[in-house]
Design a protein around this motif. Sequence first.
Motif, mmCIF file in Angstrom:
data_model
loop_
_atom_site.group_PDB
_atom_site.id
_atom_site.type_symbol
_atom_site.label_atom_id
_atom_site.label_comp_id
_atom_site.label_asym_id
_atom_site.label_seq_id
_atom_site.Cartn_x
_atom_site.Cartn_y
_atom_site.Cartn_z
ATOM 1 N N GLY A 163 -38.129 -42.297 46.987
ATOM 2 C CA GLY A 163 -37.730 -41.260 47.946
ATOM 3 C C GLY A 163 -36.223 -41.233 48.110
ATOM 4 O O GLY A 163 -35.723 -41.173 49.231
ATOM 5 N N TYR A 164 -35.515 -41.248 46.973
ATOM 6 C CA TYR A 164 -34.041 -41.266 46.989
ATOM 7 C C TYR A 164 -33.563 -42.346 47.983
ATOM 8 O O TYR A 164 -32.645 -42.126 48.781
ATOM 9 N N GLY A 165 -34.227 -43.486 47.930
ATOM 10 C CA GLY A 165 -33.811 -44.610 48.780
ATOM 11 C C GLY A 165 -34.350 -44.569 50.201
ATOM 12 O O GLY A 165 -33.979 -45.401 51.027
ATOM 13 N N VAL A 223 -40.270 -24.286 43.949
ATOM 14 C CA VAL A 223 -38.958 -24.938 43.883
ATOM 15 C C VAL A 223 -39.143 -26.448 44.022
ATOM 16 O O VAL A 223 -40.151 -26.907 44.568
ATOM 17 N N ARG A 224 -38.166 -27.211 43.509
ATOM 18 C CA ARG A 224 -38.291 -28.672 43.503
ATOM 19 C C ARG A 224 -37.030 -29.322 44.083
ATOM 20 O O ARG A 224 -36.284 -29.997 43.376
ATOM 21 N N PRO A 225 -36.784 -29.143 45.380
ATOM 22 C CA PRO A 225 -35.576 -29.752 45.945
ATOM 23 C C PRO A 225 -35.703 -31.261 46.072
ATOM 24 O O PRO A 225 -36.794 -31.786 46.302
ATOM 25 N N GLY A 226 -34.577 -31.926 45.910
ATOM 26 C CA GLY A 226 -34.518 -33.373 46.121
ATOM 27 C C GLY A 226 -33.421 -33.683 47.123
ATOM 28 O O GLY A 226 -33.652 -33.793 48.326
ATOM 29 N N ILE A 227 -32.200 -33.729 46.638
ATOM 30 C CA ILE A 227 -31.096 -34.291 47.425
ATOM 31 C C ILE A 227 -30.904 -33.635 48.791
ATOM 32 O O ILE A 227 -30.576 -34.309 49.762
ATOM 33 N N ASN A 285 -30.843 -29.630 27.455
ATOM 34 C CA ASN A 285 -30.948 -30.503 26.278
ATOM 35 C C ASN A 285 -31.216 -31.958 26.639
ATOM 36 O O ASN A 285 -30.608 -32.877 26.098
ATOM 37 N N ARG A 286 -32.147 -32.111 27.569
ATOM 38 C CA ARG A 286 -32.616 -33.448 27.925
ATOM 39 C C ARG A 286 -34.099 -33.439 27.586
ATOM 40 O O ARG A 286 -34.449 -33.595 26.436
ATOM 41 N N LEU A 287 -34.970 -33.077 28.528
ATOM 42 C CA LEU A 287 -36.390 -32.946 28.194
ATOM 43 C C LEU A 287 -36.762 -31.467 28.102
ATOM 44 O O LEU A 287 -36.141 -30.615 28.719
ATOM 45 N N LEU A 308 -45.641 -26.750 31.464
ATOM 46 C CA LEU A 308 -44.950 -26.807 30.185
ATOM 47 C C LEU A 308 -43.446 -26.757 30.436
ATOM 48 O O LEU A 308 -42.939 -25.778 30.987
ATOM 49 N N LYS A 309 -42.749 -27.805 30.019
ATOM 50 C CA LYS A 309 -41.302 -27.834 30.291
ATOM 51 C C LYS A 309 -40.532 -27.248 29.114
ATOM 52 O O LYS A 309 -40.730 -27.637 27.966
ATOM 53 N N VAL A 310 -39.655 -26.298 29.456
ATOM 54 C CA VAL A 310 -38.895 -25.598 28.435
ATOM 55 C C VAL A 310 -37.439 -26.035 28.508
ATOM 56 O O VAL A 310 -36.838 -26.099 29.585
ATOM 57 N N VAL A 345 -45.868 -34.917 38.201
ATOM 58 C CA VAL A 345 -45.230 -36.062 37.532
ATOM 59 C C VAL A 345 -44.246 -35.511 36.501
ATOM 60 O O VAL A 345 -44.637 -35.001 35.450
ATOM 61 N N ALA A 346 -42.953 -35.599 36.821
ATOM 62 C CA ALA A 346 -41.942 -34.848 36.078
ATOM 63 C C ALA A 346 -41.685 -35.356 34.657
ATOM 64 O O ALA A 346 -41.194 -34.613 33.822
ATOM 65 N N GLU A 347 -42.016 -36.621 34.392
ATOM 66 C CA GLU A 347 -41.861 -37.086 33.006
ATOM 67 C C GLU A 347 -43.206 -37.129 32.287
ATOM 68 O O GLU A 347 -43.282 -37.595 31.146
ATOM 69 N N SER A 380 -24.059 -38.863 45.906
ATOM 70 C CA SER A 380 -24.843 -39.526 46.956
ATOM 71 C C SER A 380 -26.166 -40.055 46.414
ATOM 72 O O SER A 380 -26.670 -41.071 46.882
ATOM 73 N N TYR A 381 -26.741 -39.373 45.422
ATOM 74 C CA TYR A 381 -28.019 -39.812 44.823
ATOM 75 C C TYR A 381 -27.925 -41.299 44.453
ATOM 76 O O TYR A 381 -28.822 -42.094 44.736
ATOM 77 N N GLU A 382 -26.807 -41.633 43.788
ATOM 78 C CA GLU A 382 -26.648 -43.010 43.312
ATOM 79 C C GLU A 382 -26.460 -43.964 44.490
ATOM 80 O O GLU A 382 -27.036 -45.058 44.517
ATOM 81 N N ASN A 403 -33.778 -26.631 41.577
ATOM 82 C CA ASN A 403 -33.521 -27.871 42.314
ATOM 83 C C ASN A 403 -32.822 -27.465 43.627
ATOM 84 O O ASN A 403 -32.733 -26.270 43.940
ATOM 85 N N SER A 404 -32.287 -28.439 44.371
ATOM 86 C CA SER A 404 -31.652 -28.098 45.657
ATOM 87 C C SER A 404 -30.549 -27.074 45.469
ATOM 88 O O SER A 404 -30.462 -26.085 46.206
ATOM 89 N N ALA A 405 -29.651 -27.343 44.503
ATOM 90 C CA ALA A 405 -28.478 -26.484 44.337
ATOM 91 C C ALA A 405 -28.897 -25.042 44.046
ATOM 92 O O ALA A 405 -28.355 -24.098 44.635
#
Length: 353
Positions: free
Chosen positions: A37-39, A205-209, A127-129, A120-122, A78-80, A337-339, A190-192
């Motif tokens: 949970g982002y810490g 939508v998939r917000p996190g931070i 250029n990551r997953l 299905l992730k496009v 499950v994102a991965e 801040s994520y880190e 994402n959030s942004a």
Amino acid sequence: MRGTRVEIRNAALAHNARRAKQLAGGADVFAMVKANGYGHGLVNAANAMLNQVDGLGVALLEEARQLRDAGIGAPILVAEGCFDQEEMIEARALSLELVVHSPWQVAMLLENPGTDRLWLKVNTGMNRLGLRPAIALQAAEQLAAVGMKPVGVMTHFACADDEQNERTTRQHMLAQEVADALGLPLSAANSAALIRYPNTRAKRVRPGIMLYGSSPFTWKSAAEIGLQVSHRFAARLIAINDIQPGESVGYGATWTAAQAGRVGVVAVGYGDGYPRHAPSGTPAAINGEPTVLVGRVSMDMLTIDLNGIDAHVGDEVELWGDVVDVDAVAKACGTISYELFCQITSRPERIIV
Ligand SMILES: Cc1ncc(COP(=O)(O)O)c(C=O)c1O
């Protein structure tokens, strides 16, 4: 007691989740709670936000399992996706939504069909997953042929937080084309993007931070976005030293006093997850009064400037939270801040309020 602690505010998490839902304008909100949970604690963050959102997002099956073990029945993405067939079997048993991001995952599914909630992730430019659009269309056909028509198309933006960058629009367009060709809903933001590109909200939508009270932007604060602080990191002052001009402080003698003054020693260091590379000048606060770090952060301690500040041993120092914006600390440290949230170790006490 040492008094080094992380205060996690569940009411702020709920508030921030409500804010995300408001901004989503009818789109489903899946709260990203991966990486503990982002810490904020995986199960804790999930439970704090569950009533405000439509589902949860994790990176790994293990994280989804922990949520199910805690009795959480909400939809989980499950994102991965899965790493092997055993995980695939468990994912079905746990009713998880799986991302399919690579040809080897498509092959794994075709070998053992039966999963019915596939996104299905496009790859639209991160250029990551993700599968390139043409491959994604093929994969959807192959999966549908064995009864596993994906339920949605997903992509992830590389630069939605960048004020100057217009790549997001192009990434969105490419993903939307694939979704339209397959007649499927899209999930991209994402959030942004949720805040800055309302036209990318699509179905989900998939917000996190933003849920964790931090701004995804360098040019707009969390308060300006209407977010509340959910993570406060604090420690105690354990010594005060009078320093003469020319004397230095800490390992490597990286900071030298220009004038006579006082330096406070704070009971927190990189052994607690405070970043070692935080330079002199990184913001902190004592008794609510802003100050800065002086000298190098060590494993169990760091040092702050006390000139002109009425401070005593035992007083509370805020590393980030209400007075010190976590995003300002991140900026000073050349990170995000994520880190900072994720790297707090098990040593500080967690207080959930
Ligand atoms: C696939 C995916 N979606 C959504 C998010 C949430 O992003 P943010 O925390 O920037 O809102 C992440 C986080 O990295 C992610 O990996």
